[in-house]
Design an enzyme around this catalytic site. Structure first.
Site, PDB file in Angstrom:
ATOM      1  N   ARG A 149      56.044  43.719  51.402  1.00 13.12           N
ATOM      2  CA  ARG A 149      55.949  42.509  52.241  1.00 13.12           C
ATOM      3  C   ARG A 149      57.354  41.958  52.474  1.00 13.12           C
ATOM      4  O   ARG A 149      58.270  42.219  51.662  1.00 13.12           O
ATOM      5  CB  ARG A 149      55.036  41.479  51.593  1.00 13.12           C
ATOM      6  CG  ARG A 149      55.452  41.077  50.193  1.00 13.12           C
ATOM      7  CD  ARG A 149      54.441  40.120  49.617  1.00 13.12           C
ATOM      8  NE  ARG A 149      54.533  40.032  48.168  1.00 13.12           N
ATOM      9  CZ  ARG A 149      53.739  39.295  47.428  1.00 13.12           C
ATOM     10  NH1 ARG A 149      52.773  38.602  47.993  1.00 13.12           N
ATOM     11  NH2 ARG A 149      53.862  39.250  46.119  1.00 13.12           N
ATOM     12  N   GLU A 177      42.696  42.167  45.136  1.00 19.73           N
ATOM     13  CA  GLU A 177      42.292  40.963  45.874  1.00 19.73           C
ATOM     14  C   GLU A 177      43.083  40.745  47.155  1.00 19.73           C
ATOM     15  O   GLU A 177      42.694  39.925  47.988  1.00 19.73           O
ATOM     16  CB  GLU A 177      42.376  39.727  44.963  1.00 19.73           C
ATOM     17  CG  GLU A 177      43.747  39.431  44.368  1.00 19.73           C
ATOM     18  CD  GLU A 177      44.071  40.228  43.096  1.00 19.73           C
ATOM     19  OE1 GLU A 177      43.409  41.245  42.830  1.00 19.73           O
ATOM     20  OE2 GLU A 177      45.010  39.832  42.387  1.00 19.73           O
ATOM     21  N   GLN A 228      44.211  43.539  49.087  1.00 15.87           N
ATOM     22  CA  GLN A 228      44.180  44.762  49.901  1.00 15.87           C
ATOM     23  C   GLN A 228      43.531  44.527  51.267  1.00 15.87           C
ATOM     24  O   GLN A 228      44.004  45.015  52.293  1.00 15.87           O
ATOM     25  CB  GLN A 228      43.439  45.876  49.148  1.00 15.87           C
ATOM     26  CG  GLN A 228      44.213  46.343  47.922  1.00 15.87           C
ATOM     27  CD  GLN A 228      43.512  47.427  47.141  1.00 15.87           C
ATOM     28  OE1 GLN A 228      42.423  47.878  47.507  1.00 15.87           O
ATOM     29  NE2 GLN A 228      44.123  47.852  46.045  1.00 15.87           N
ATOM     30  N   SER A 288      39.756  56.183   4.486  1.00 15.18           N
ATOM     31  CA  SER A 288      39.320  56.165   3.085  1.00 15.18           C
ATOM     32  C   SER A 288      37.816  55.890   3.013  1.00 15.18           C
ATOM     33  O   SER A 288      37.252  55.229   3.898  1.00 15.18           O
ATOM     34  CB  SER A 288      40.090  55.098   2.312  1.00 15.18           C
ATOM     35  OG  SER A 288      39.756  53.831   2.838  1.00 15.18           O
ATOM     36  N   HIS A 334      41.508  52.293  42.791  1.00 22.50           N
ATOM     37  CA  HIS A 334      40.336  51.607  42.236  1.00 22.50           C
ATOM     38  C   HIS A 334      39.370  51.446  43.413  1.00 22.50           C
ATOM     39  O   HIS A 334      39.800  51.182  44.544  1.00 22.50           O
ATOM     40  CB  HIS A 334      40.781  50.250  41.667  1.00 22.50           C
ATOM     41  CG  HIS A 334      39.696  49.441  41.007  1.00 22.50           C
ATOM     42  ND1 HIS A 334      38.604  50.001  40.362  1.00 22.50           N
ATOM     43  CD2 HIS A 334      39.545  48.091  40.862  1.00 22.50           C
ATOM     44  CE1 HIS A 334      37.848  49.038  39.863  1.00 22.50           C
ATOM     45  NE2 HIS A 334      38.391  47.879  40.163  1.00 22.50           N
ATOM     46  N   GLY A 344      50.364  51.688  34.643  1.00 22.13           N
ATOM     47  CA  GLY A 344      51.472  52.266  35.400  1.00 22.13           C
ATOM     48  C   GLY A 344      52.723  52.613  34.597  1.00 22.13           C
ATOM     49  O   GLY A 344      53.281  53.692  34.754  1.00 22.13           O
TER      50      GLY A 344
HETATM   51  N1  LIG Z   1      47.888  48.483  36.779  1.00 22.67           N
HETATM   52  C1  LIG Z   1      47.477  49.710  36.508  1.00 22.67           C
HETATM   53  O1  LIG Z   1      48.020  50.403  35.660  1.00 22.67           O
HETATM   54  C2  LIG Z   1      46.335  50.322  37.269  1.00 22.67           C
HETATM   55  C3  LIG Z   1      45.679  51.455  36.755  1.00 22.67           C
HETATM   56  C4  LIG Z   1      44.733  52.111  37.543  1.00 22.67           C
HETATM   57  C5  LIG Z   1      44.435  51.596  38.794  1.00 22.67           C
HETATM   58  N2  LIG Z   1      45.043  50.470  39.254  1.00 22.67           N
HETATM   59  C6  LIG Z   1      44.770  49.992  40.614  1.00 22.67           C
HETATM   60  O2  LIG Z   1      45.979  50.148  41.366  1.00 22.67           O
HETATM   61  C7  LIG Z   1      46.058  49.147  42.377  1.00 22.67           C
HETATM   62  C8  LIG Z   1      47.358  48.400  42.209  1.00 22.67           C
HETATM   63  O3  LIG Z   1      47.312  47.687  40.989  1.00 22.67           O
HETATM   64  P1  LIG Z   1      48.644  47.231  40.238  1.00 22.67           P
HETATM   65  O4  LIG Z   1      48.227  46.741  38.895  1.00 22.67           O
HETATM   66  O5  LIG Z   1      49.672  48.315  40.339  1.00 22.67           O
HETATM   67  O6  LIG Z   1      49.077  46.004  41.159  1.00 22.67           O
HETATM   68  P2  LIG Z   1      50.331  45.072  40.972  1.00 22.67           P
HETATM   69  O7  LIG Z   1      51.283  45.619  39.954  1.00 22.67           O
HETATM   70  O8  LIG Z   1      49.879  43.669  40.765  1.00 22.67           O
HETATM   71  O9  LIG Z   1      50.989  45.182  42.454  1.00 22.67           O
HETATM   72  C9  LIG Z   1      52.106  44.497  42.738  1.00 22.67           C
HETATM   73  C10 LIG Z   1      52.658  44.971  44.079  1.00 22.67           C
HETATM   74  O10 LIG Z   1      51.804  44.524  45.142  1.00 22.67           O
HETATM   75  C11 LIG Z   1      52.563  43.720  46.032  1.00 22.67           C
HETATM   76  N3  LIG Z   1      51.755  42.630  46.580  1.00 22.67           N
HETATM   77  C12 LIG Z   1      51.102  41.661  45.900  1.00 22.67           C
HETATM   78  N4  LIG Z   1      50.451  40.852  46.763  1.00 22.67           N
HETATM   79  C13 LIG Z   1      50.732  41.293  47.989  1.00 22.67           C
HETATM   80  C14 LIG Z   1      50.371  40.874  49.304  1.00 22.67           C
HETATM   81  N5  LIG Z   1      49.568  39.820  49.483  1.00 22.67           N
HETATM   82  N6  LIG Z   1      50.856  41.552  50.353  1.00 22.67           N
HETATM   83  C15 LIG Z   1      51.658  42.619  50.193  1.00 22.67           C
HETATM   84  N7  LIG Z   1      52.042  43.080  48.968  1.00 22.67           N
HETATM   85  C16 LIG Z   1      51.579  42.424  47.894  1.00 22.67           C
HETATM   86  C17 LIG Z   1      53.673  43.155  45.165  1.00 22.67           C
HETATM   87  O11 LIG Z   1      54.685  42.749  46.039  1.00 22.67           O
HETATM   88  P3  LIG Z   1      56.079  42.135  45.550  1.00 22.67           P
HETATM   89  O12 LIG Z   1      56.835  43.323  45.067  1.00 22.67           O
HETATM   90  O13 LIG Z   1      56.614  41.552  46.812  1.00 22.67           O
HETATM   91  O14 LIG Z   1      55.748  41.137  44.495  1.00 22.67           O
HETATM   92  C18 LIG Z   1      54.023  44.353  44.303  1.00 22.67           C
HETATM   93  O15 LIG Z   1      54.861  45.255  44.983  1.00 22.67           O
HETATM   94  C19 LIG Z   1      44.814  48.284  42.198  1.00 22.67           C
HETATM   95  O16 LIG Z   1      43.808  48.785  43.040  1.00 22.67           O
HETATM   96  C20 LIG Z   1      44.424  48.511  40.734  1.00 22.67           C
HETATM   97  O17 LIG Z   1      43.063  48.265  40.473  1.00 22.67           O
HETATM   98  C21 LIG Z   1      46.001  49.826  38.516  1.00 22.67           C
END
Ligand SMILES: NC(=O)c1ccc[n+]([C@@H]2O[C@H](COP(=O)([O-])OP(=O)(O)OC[C@H]3O[C@@H](n4cnc5c(N)ncnc54)[C@H](OP(=O)(O)O)[C@@H]3O)[C@@H](O)[C@H]2O)c1
Length: 302
Positions: free
Chosen positions: A43, A79, A81, A245, A103, A129
């Site tokens: 963004r 939330e 996407q 144990s 997800h 991650g």
């Molecule tokens: N976390 C995990 O390990 C994990 C494991 C398996 C699956 N998942 C899935 O992977 C997906 C991503 O999860 P995550 O935990 O990686 O997310 P996250 O770390 O919270 O993602 C953050 C990223 O999303 C960007 N972002 C946040 N709000 C935004 C918006 N309104 N518009 C544009 N960009 C925005 C942020 O931008 P900025 O850089 O500008 O802040 C940042 O680059 C989800 O579907 C989750 O369920 C996650």
């Protein structure tokens, strides 16, 4: 059911990874180091442009990152996407493109309703991650859940397996968007990020209130759990019992079930129903729009 993929059809495809957070950074870097053509979409004004630059990976505003992309990976918080899809992704979709999710939330709860001419897949690594990235660097394979929602091209299974392999998940568990969404939310709420943590906290507090030092209570009720989890994952429930144990095994097996009484079992079913019915999703979407809803648990180490 496990299966292993054996072919990589990704090398001529451009992959736009939207988001550079926990999964976005790990998947983008893993893909790049596996030889894929990756661009990160961010963004305007995102602090992650700096992070990407430091990591030497191309990052562009989302609309530009989508130009020429064959695969679009939604690695944004669940939330947000749908709004990104509606504003930027939906309007540029073309036949032959693939939408990738980590997800099933947005698709299963119909927050995103893509056209029928794109392929839609789910590749969900079963690791947070940061750890996932470390595993890729050390060459450790991580299991991923893989599901196909739309296979318009007729070729998306190969693509899904190739993508999974390229991010570092050669072993995959086939599932559906529905099954992954429900089981993932349930596991988070009752075990990984919820119930078990609350049990640890309540156990810790019980010991501290009885006069045990907070350091020792933390070691027993929080830190010690990690060693047991390692034994459990490596050896299974029965195997683990043989490695601890006799007094620990007897104490655990005679006292543990007392905590999981009918009320707890009924509550597990209620939590599952709230997820299945969409009640939890509605609640979360409302909550996440109004406050910074990342709940911070009081850290017991402080
Ligand atoms: N976390 C995990 O390990 C994990 C494991 C398996 C699956 N998942 C899935 O992977 C997906 C991503 O999860 P995550 O935990 O990686 O997310 P996250 O770390 O919270 O993602 C953050 C990223 O999303 C960007 N972002 C946040 N709000 C935004 C918006 N309104 N518009 C544009 N960009 C925005 C942020 O931008 P900025 O850089 O500008 O802040 C940042 O680059 C989800 O579907 C989750 O369920 C996650």
């Amino acid at each position: 059911m496990k299966m292993r993929q054996n072919q990589n059809i990704l090398l001529n495809k451009r992959i736009a990874v939207l988001g550079y957070g926990s999964q976005g950074r790990a998947q983008a870097l893993n893909l790049k180091e596996s030889g894929c053509d990756v661009v990160v979409g961010l963004r305007p004004g995102s602090p992650s442009f700096k992070k990407a630059k430091k990591d030497k990976i191309l990052a562009l505003p989302i609309a530009q990152a989508l130009e020429g992309a064959d695969l679009i990976c939604f690695l944004l918080p669940d939330e947000f996407q749908a709004s990104v899809y509606q504003k930027v992704v939906g309007p540029i979709l073309k036949k032959g493109m693939t939408l990738v999710f980590a997800h099933g939330f947005s698709i299963f709860f119909k927050l995103i309703k893509p056209p029928s001419f794109v392929d839609i897949i789910l590749i969900a690594p079963k690791m947070p991650g940061g750890q996932f990235r470390k595993a890729y660097i050390s060459g450790e394979d991580v299991m991923a859940c893989v599901a196909i929602h739309q296979n318009t091209s007729g070729k998306v299974q190969h693509l899904a397996l190739a993508y999974s392999k390229a991010i570092g998940c050669s072993t995959v568990l086939k599932t559906t968007f529905q099954e992954e969404t429900i089981s993932n939310l349930f596991g988070e709420q009752t075990v990984k990020c919820g119930g078990v943590l609350d049990l640890m906290k309540a156990s810790y507090e019980t010991l501290v209130q009885a006069g045990v030092s907070s350091e020792l209570a933390y070691l027993e009720c929080v830190q010690g759990f990690k060693c047991m989890m390692d034994l459990l994952v490596e050896n299974g429930f029965e195997g683990m019992q043989k490695l601890i144990s006799p007094i620990a095994s007897y104490g655990g097996q005679s006292r543990g079930p007392r905590l999981i009484n009918k009320t707890v079992k009924d509550e597990l079913k209620n939590i599952l129903k709230e997820i299945q019915s969409g009640q939890f999703a509605t609640e979360w979407l409302k909550k996440s729009q109004s406050v910074n809803a990342r709940v911070i648990r009081k850290d017991l180490r402080n």
